[in-house]
Write a protein that holds these residues in place. Sequence first.
Motif, short mmCIF file in Angstrom:
data_model
loop_
_atom_site.label_atom_id
_atom_site.label_comp_id
_atom_site.label_asym_id
_atom_site.label_seq_id
_atom_site.Cartn_x
_atom_site.Cartn_y
_atom_site.Cartn_z
N SER A 11 0.87 -1.19 0.00
CA SER A 11 0.00 0.00 0.00
C SER A 11 0.90 1.23 0.00
O SER A 11 2.10 1.13 0.20
N ALA A 12 0.25 2.36 -0.17
CA ALA A 12 0.94 3.63 0.07
C ALA A 12 1.18 3.76 1.58
O ALA A 12 0.49 3.14 2.38
N PHE B 198 -3.35 -1.65 -5.39
CA PHE B 198 -4.32 -0.58 -5.65
C PHE B 198 -4.40 -0.15 -7.12
O PHE B 198 -5.41 0.38 -7.56
N ARG C 95 -10.83 2.40 -3.08
CA ARG C 95 -10.16 2.61 -1.80
C ARG C 95 -9.98 1.28 -1.07
O ARG C 95 -10.83 0.41 -1.13
N ASN C 96 -8.87 1.17 -0.39
CA ASN C 96 -8.54 -0.01 0.42
C ASN C 96 -8.49 -1.31 -0.38
O ASN C 96 -8.74 -2.38 0.15
N SER C 97 -8.18 -1.20 -1.64
CA SER C 97 -8.21 -2.39 -2.49
C SER C 97 -6.88 -3.12 -2.55
O SER C 97 -6.75 -4.10 -3.27
N SER C 98 -5.88 -2.66 -1.82
CA SER C 98 -4.60 -3.34 -2.01
C SER C 98 -4.59 -4.75 -1.42
O SER C 98 -3.78 -5.58 -1.84
N THR D 178 -2.42 8.39 0.40
CA THR D 178 -3.49 8.39 -0.61
C THR D 178 -4.48 9.53 -0.35
O THR D 178 -4.89 10.22 -1.29
N GLU E 39 1.49 4.40 -3.92
CA GLU E 39 2.01 3.03 -4.01
C GLU E 39 3.32 3.01 -4.80
O GLU E 39 4.21 2.22 -4.51
#
Length: 347
Positions: free
Chosen positions: A72-73, A225, A239-242, A78, A159
């Motif tokens: 993730s970042a 992401f 959002r929050n897809s990593s 983000t 990311e």
Amino acid sequence: MSPENVQEEAQYEDQCGRMFTGTYAELALESQSGVVAFKFGGTSLLGAKRMLHAAGLVKSAAQTARVVVVVSAMKGVTDQLLALAKLVDSGNLADAKRKADALLRAHSDVLAELQLDELDHQRVWNDLRLLGRDLLHEVSAPPRVSSEALHDSLASFGERFSARLFAAALDACDVPSAPVASSEFVLTCDTFRDAKPDLAETRERGRDVLQPLLESGLVPVVTGFVGATRDGRVTTLGRNSSDYSGAIIAHVVNADELVIWTDVDGVFTANPNESREARLLHQLSYEEAHALAAAGAKVLHEDVLPLAAESEMVVWVRNTFNPEFRGTRIGPAMNRMAQENLQRGDA
Ligand code: ASP
Ligand code: MG
């Protein structure tokens, strides 16, 4: 555990930081394919110290398996990039530029704290600088693409920065690695902010990118992401897809274990910060985890479990800051040896 293993554990502590004591090897035994995917969330990557600690976990796993990392970042980045996109949308380019500069600075501060040797530092700094230049370029003139497209393109920088830095942290721990932009192979539709991947083609393209790296002994560090359309426009999976990116990339490399490294001990029956009744669940089937998620428990991104179930991949939810704790295992029934290991560890 054999005496050699014990010796190696001591070594990890010396080289990487420091906080790590190393118990991953036992868990990795469950992997039949010998390939595991680690996904690190933004809290686990917030700053050099945490990156080095996470790198220590990868190092430990890399003793017994091939590891692919998905990042993730860094936490908060983000959100800042999305604020920046808003500034561009409203024509406030001066503030957008200032924000872009500040983001580059924040990442270069982390680089400085990694304390790489001069040559490595220069190399990574050069990459960060180029990313910073691209980011600035995107905010320094009225956008030529739709605001949706610009939104995703800007959001992807978090990311991209963290993958570069995390690869550097791995190198600092003597784990040879390569940052990889998932936009190179995660093919999606053009529904910006919520793009859906074409899994079959992503798998094909992804193998071409990741397999040679794995075969030459490198740990790929892939941006979560982010994807791209067929004509190369950058998209994000929402959002929050990593976590979902973690599952996709695990699927690409035929990993049979995906570890979601996060900042809680695993999956609980309720939010542990809100309820004293909350109990940690050690083991769940895909269906049980799915039912929990449907009942409103924050388990994992909703697309992780269907994909994991399809390929019978085991998903662990574990705490980066408490790596000796085994966390929650979601997956098919365990084979006997793995079960015994788990019980031994719990005792
Ligand atoms: N960085 C992205 C977000 O904040 C994706 C993620 O962390 O899962 O939404
Ligand atoms: Mg997250």
